[in-house]
Scaffold this motif. Structure first.
Motif, PDB file in Angstrom:
ATOM      1  N   LYS A 231     -14.331  21.953  16.533  1.00  0.00           N
ATOM      2  CA  LYS A 231     -14.654  22.406  14.914  1.00  0.00           C
ATOM      3  C   LYS A 231     -13.753  20.822  13.904  1.00  0.00           C
ATOM      4  CE  LYS A 231     -14.315  27.131  15.210  1.00  0.00           C
ATOM      5  NZ  LYS A 231     -13.622  28.043  14.275  1.00  0.00           N
ATOM      6  N   PRO A 232     -14.612  19.724  14.726  1.00  0.00           N
ATOM      7  CA  PRO A 232     -13.995  18.373  13.721  1.00  0.00           C
ATOM      8  C   PRO A 232     -14.102  18.574  12.215  1.00  0.00           C
ATOM      9  CG  PRO A 232     -16.171  18.072  14.349  1.00  0.00           C
ATOM     10  CD  PRO A 232     -15.471  19.451  15.105  1.00  0.00           C
ATOM     11  N   ASP A 233     -12.926  18.338  11.714  1.00  0.00           N
ATOM     12  CA  ASP A 233     -13.029  18.331  10.727  1.00  0.00           C
ATOM     13  C   ASP A 233     -12.838  17.241  10.185  1.00  0.00           C
ATOM     14  OD1 ASP A 233     -10.079  18.719  10.832  1.00  0.00           O
ATOM     15  OD2 ASP A 233     -10.091  21.139  10.616  1.00  0.00           O
ATOM     16  N   SER A 234     -12.288  15.719  10.197  1.00  0.00           N
ATOM     17  CA  SER A 234     -11.954  15.325  10.576  1.00  0.00           C
ATOM     18  C   SER A 234     -11.873  14.008  10.773  1.00  0.00           C
ATOM     19  CB  SER A 234     -10.555  14.752   9.074  1.00  0.00           C
ATOM     20  OG  SER A 234     -10.147  13.900   8.465  1.00  0.00           O
ATOM     21  N   VAL A 235     -12.680  12.541  10.546  1.00  0.00           N
ATOM     22  CA  VAL A 235     -12.342  11.958  11.442  1.00  0.00           C
ATOM     23  C   VAL A 235     -11.931  10.521  10.507  1.00  0.00           C
ATOM     24  CG1 VAL A 235     -14.818  12.787  12.687  1.00  0.00           C
ATOM     25  CG2 VAL A 235     -15.060  10.980  10.278  1.00  0.00           C
ATOM     26  N   ALA A 236     -11.590   9.144  11.180  1.00  0.00           N
ATOM     27  CA  ALA A 236     -11.052   7.872  10.866  1.00  0.00           C
ATOM     28  C   ALA A 236     -11.319   6.452  11.865  1.00  0.00           C
ATOM     29  CB  ALA A 236      -9.342   7.829  10.768  1.00  0.00           C
ATOM     30  N   LEU A 237     -11.670   5.941  11.078  1.00  0.00           N
ATOM     31  CA  LEU A 237     -12.300   4.935  12.095  1.00  0.00           C
ATOM     32  C   LEU A 237     -10.936   2.935  11.943  1.00  0.00           C
ATOM     33  CD1 LEU A 237     -15.595   4.151  10.638  1.00  0.00           C
ATOM     34  CD2 LEU A 237     -15.048   5.023  12.845  1.00  0.00           C
ATOM     35  N   SER A 238     -11.097   3.141  12.646  1.00  0.00           N
ATOM     36  CA  SER A 238     -10.475   1.279  13.078  1.00  0.00           C
ATOM     37  C   SER A 238     -10.964   0.140  13.185  1.00  0.00           C
ATOM     38  CB  SER A 238      -9.295   1.555  13.706  1.00  0.00           C
ATOM     39  OG  SER A 238      -9.854   1.936  15.109  1.00  0.00           O
ATOM     40  N   GLN A 239     -11.279  -1.135  13.786  1.00  0.00           N
ATOM     41  CA  GLN A 239     -11.541  -1.889  14.175  1.00  0.00           C
ATOM     42  C   GLN A 239     -12.526  -1.396  15.293  1.00  0.00           C
ATOM     43  OE1 GLN A 239     -12.394  -4.871  12.347  1.00  0.00           O
ATOM     44  NE2 GLN A 239     -14.348  -5.175  14.076  1.00  0.00           N
ATOM     45  N   ASP A 240     -11.575  -0.995  16.347  1.00  0.00           N
ATOM     46  CA  ASP A 240     -12.047  -0.366  17.707  1.00  0.00           C
ATOM     47  C   ASP A 240     -12.579   1.335  18.401  1.00  0.00           C
ATOM     48  OD1 ASP A 240     -12.574  -3.274  18.437  1.00  0.00           O
ATOM     49  OD2 ASP A 240     -10.170  -3.271  18.732  1.00  0.00           O
TER      50      ASP A 240
ATOM     51  N   LEU B 238     -12.376   4.705  17.641  1.00  0.00           N
ATOM     52  CA  LEU B 238     -12.962   6.241  16.531  1.00  0.00           C
ATOM     53  C   LEU B 238     -12.377   7.417  16.546  1.00  0.00           C
ATOM     54  CD1 LEU B 238     -14.214   8.849  15.140  1.00  0.00           C
ATOM     55  CD2 LEU B 238     -16.334   8.835  17.005  1.00  0.00           C
ATOM     56  N   PHE B 239     -12.012   8.272  15.488  1.00  0.00           N
ATOM     57  CA  PHE B 239     -10.670   9.235  16.200  1.00  0.00           C
ATOM     58  C   PHE B 239     -11.153  10.527  14.802  1.00  0.00           C
ATOM     59  CE2 PHE B 239      -8.205   5.259  15.738  1.00  0.00           C
ATOM     60  CZ  PHE B 239      -7.292   4.962  16.592  1.00  0.00           C
TER      61      PHE B 239
ATOM     62  N   ALA C 111      -5.264  10.080   9.918  1.00  0.00           N
ATOM     63  CA  ALA C 111      -5.707   8.549   9.275  1.00  0.00           C
ATOM     64  C   ALA C 111      -4.805   7.890  10.409  1.00  0.00           C
ATOM     65  CB  ALA C 111      -4.688   8.374   7.561  1.00  0.00           C
ATOM     66  N   VAL C 112      -5.188   6.552  10.307  1.00  0.00           N
ATOM     67  CA  VAL C 112      -4.505   5.605  10.861  1.00  0.00           C
ATOM     68  C   VAL C 112      -3.894   4.426  10.548  1.00  0.00           C
ATOM     69  CG1 VAL C 112      -5.624   4.937  13.081  1.00  0.00           C
ATOM     70  CG2 VAL C 112      -6.505   6.480  12.958  1.00  0.00           C
ATOM     71  N   GLY C 113      -2.972   4.226  10.929  1.00  0.00           N
ATOM     72  CA  GLY C 113      -1.936   3.364  10.219  1.00  0.00           C
ATOM     73  C   GLY C 113      -2.259   1.373  11.528  1.00  0.00           C
ATOM     74  N   LYS C 114      -1.867   0.851  11.841  1.00  0.00           N
ATOM     75  CA  LYS C 114      -1.310  -0.155  11.589  1.00  0.00           C
ATOM     76  C   LYS C 114      -0.819   0.327  13.172  1.00  0.00           C
ATOM     77  CE  LYS C 114       0.646  -4.925  13.015  1.00  0.00           C
ATOM     78  NZ  LYS C 114       1.864  -5.352  12.241  1.00  0.00           N
TER      79      LYS C 114
END
Length: 358
Positions: free
Chosen positions: A126-135, A137-138, A171-174
Motif C-alpha cells: 500500500k504505497p501512499d507517498s513517494v519522494a524523488l532525489s537526483q538518483d 525514488l523513495f 520526504a528526503v533531505g541532504k
C-alpha cells in the motif's frame, strides 16, 4: 490517534483527495523551445487510477486547461497522505495504493506518458507517498519504506520495516529522510553514502505541544519542516540531530485551523495547506525556530501544496461543492502569493497527487 479516529474527527485534514502539487524545472532541457508548463494530478481511483495533465498558460491571463488523462494501469485508494505524485526533471512517479506499485511518468517535449510500473518489495504493501532525489525514488507504505535507483526503478538499499501502518508522507533531505505518521510519531531514516536508505529508523521525540497528527513534511537542506496538524503548535522544524523547534500557528488552533501539508518556499519561507481554515498559511524560520506570518484564504479546503524548484510558482489542491480544483499562485520576490489560474472543476473531490513540470 488511530486512522479510524482521524477519519471520525470533526475537523480533519482532507489528505488523499488531491495530493501534492509539485513543480519540476527540467534544467537539462531549459533551452528547448516551446516547452509548456504542465500540471499533473492523479485521480486516486481505487478501481483504475489515472494521471490527469493540465497545460498552464502563463502569458497574458494565465489559465489551466485539460490536456490529457492517462491510465496508470494500477489502482488508487490512498487517504490521509500526501506526496503520492512527484516529478523531477523529465521523470515522475505516482503511487498505486491498491496495486502495491509505482507508475513511472515520462515527459518528452510537451507529451506525458506512463511507461511501466515499479513493484514494491515482496513484503511491502500500500504505497501512499513517494519522494524523488537526483538518483533515487523513495516509497513509504503501510508496513515499510524503501528506495529504488532512479529512473531505472531497481530496488536499492535495505527495506525499512515499519510497525506503524499510519504513514502520511515521506520526504528526503541532504543526509536523511523523514516519515510522518498520523498516529503521532516522526521517524528519521539515515541515508547511505550513495543516497539510498540505510535500513534503519529512529523515532524523533516530539514535545507535547507538537505531537498530535504529524502530516506534511518538506526539507530545507537537512532541516525538516512538518505539520503536527492537530496540535497547539501546528508547525515545527527538526534538525539532523533530531532537535525539535515547535512553532505556534494561526489562532485559534485546531479544530479551527490545522496546517496539514507543507511545501518549502524561497529563502526562509514555508507554505502550508490549512484544511479546516480553508487557507494557505505561511511560516518564516531560521534553523532553530520561527513564526507564523499570515494566512491567505482559499475558496475551499486544501488537500495538498507544493512549490516549483525555481520558487516562482505554488500550486494547491482544494475541494469545494463536491468538486476538486487545482489553483496556481505566482510567488513574488518577497514570497507573497498572487492568484494566477484555477482549473475547472475536476469531477468529485477524490483526486490525489499533483505535479508541475516546466
Amino acid at each position: 490517534m488511530s486512522s479510524k479516529e482521524i477519519h471520525r474527527s470533526r475537523v480533519r485534514c482532507a489528505a488523499g483527495l488531491l495530493a501534492t502539487t509539485l513543480f519540476a524545472a527540467a534544467a537539462a532541457v531549459a533551452d528547448e523551445p516551446g516547452r509548456a508548463v504542465l500540471v499533473l494530478t492523479s485521480t486516486n481511483d481505487p478501481g483504475a487510477n489515472q494521471v490527469v495533465v493540465f497545460a498552464l498558460e502563463t502569458g497574458g491571463t494565465p489559465s489551466l486547461s485539460l490536456a490529457d488523462m492517462l491510465p496508470t494501469q494500477g489502482k488508487g485508494g490512498a487517504s490521509n497522505n500526501a506526496g503520492i505524485l512527484q516529478f523531477r526533471d523529465d521523470f515522475g512517479a505516482v503511487g498505486n495504493y491498491g496495486s502495491n506499485n509505482v507508475s513511472q511518468i515520462v515527459r518528452r517535449h510537451n507529451s506525458i506518458s506512463i511507461e511501466g510500473a515499479i513493484n514494491l518489495a515482496s513484503n511491502c504493501k500500500k504505497p501512499d507517498s513517494v519522494a524523488l532525489s537526483q538518483d533515487h525514488l523513495f516509497v513509504v507504505g503501510a508496513n515499510c519504506a524503501e528506495s529504488h535507483a532512479w529512473p531505472s526503478g531497481s530496488l536499492e538499499g535495505p527495506v525499512v520495516a515499519l510497525s506503524d501502518p499510519s504513514a502520511a508522507q515521506i520526504a528526503v533531505g541532504k543526509d536523511w529522510a523523514a516519515i510522518t505518521t498520523t498516529s503521532g510519531s516522526l521517524l528519521q531514516l539515515p541515508l547511505k553514502w550513495d543516497g539510498a536508505l540505510a535500513g534503519s529508523s529512529a523515532a524523533v521525540t516530539l514535545p507535547s505541544t507538537a505531537d498530535n497528527t504529524p502530516l506534511g513534511a518538506a526539507f530545507w537542506g537537512d532541516v525538516l519542516g512538518f505539520t503536527p496538524a492537530h496540535s497547539p503548535d501546528s508547525f515545527a522544524i527538526v534538525d539532523k540531530a533530531r532537535d525539535v523547534y515547535p512553532i505556534t500557528g494561526p489562532t485559534p488552533a485546531y479544530p479551527t485551523n490545522a496546517p496539514c501539508w507543507v511545501a518549502k518556499g524561497p529563502g526562509n519561507i514555508w507554505y502550508t495547506a490549512n484544511s479546516p481554515g480553508e487557507a494557505i498559511s505561511i511560516f518564516l524560520t531560521d534553523g532553530q525556530g520561527g513564526v507564523f506570518y499570515k494566512s491567505i484564504a482559499l475558496p475551499g479546503s486544501p488537500t495538498d501544496i507544493t512549490v516549483a524548484p525555481d520558487k516562482k510558482w505554488l500550486a494547491v489542491i482544494y475541494s469545494a461543492g463536491g468538486s476538486a480544483y487545482v489553483a496556481v499562485f505566482a510567488i513574488d520576490a518577497y514570497g507573497d502569493l498572487t492568484p494566477a489560474a484555477t482549473s475547472s472543476p475536476v469531477g468529485v473531490a477524490g483526486f490525489s497527487g499533483v505535479a508541475f513540470s516546466e
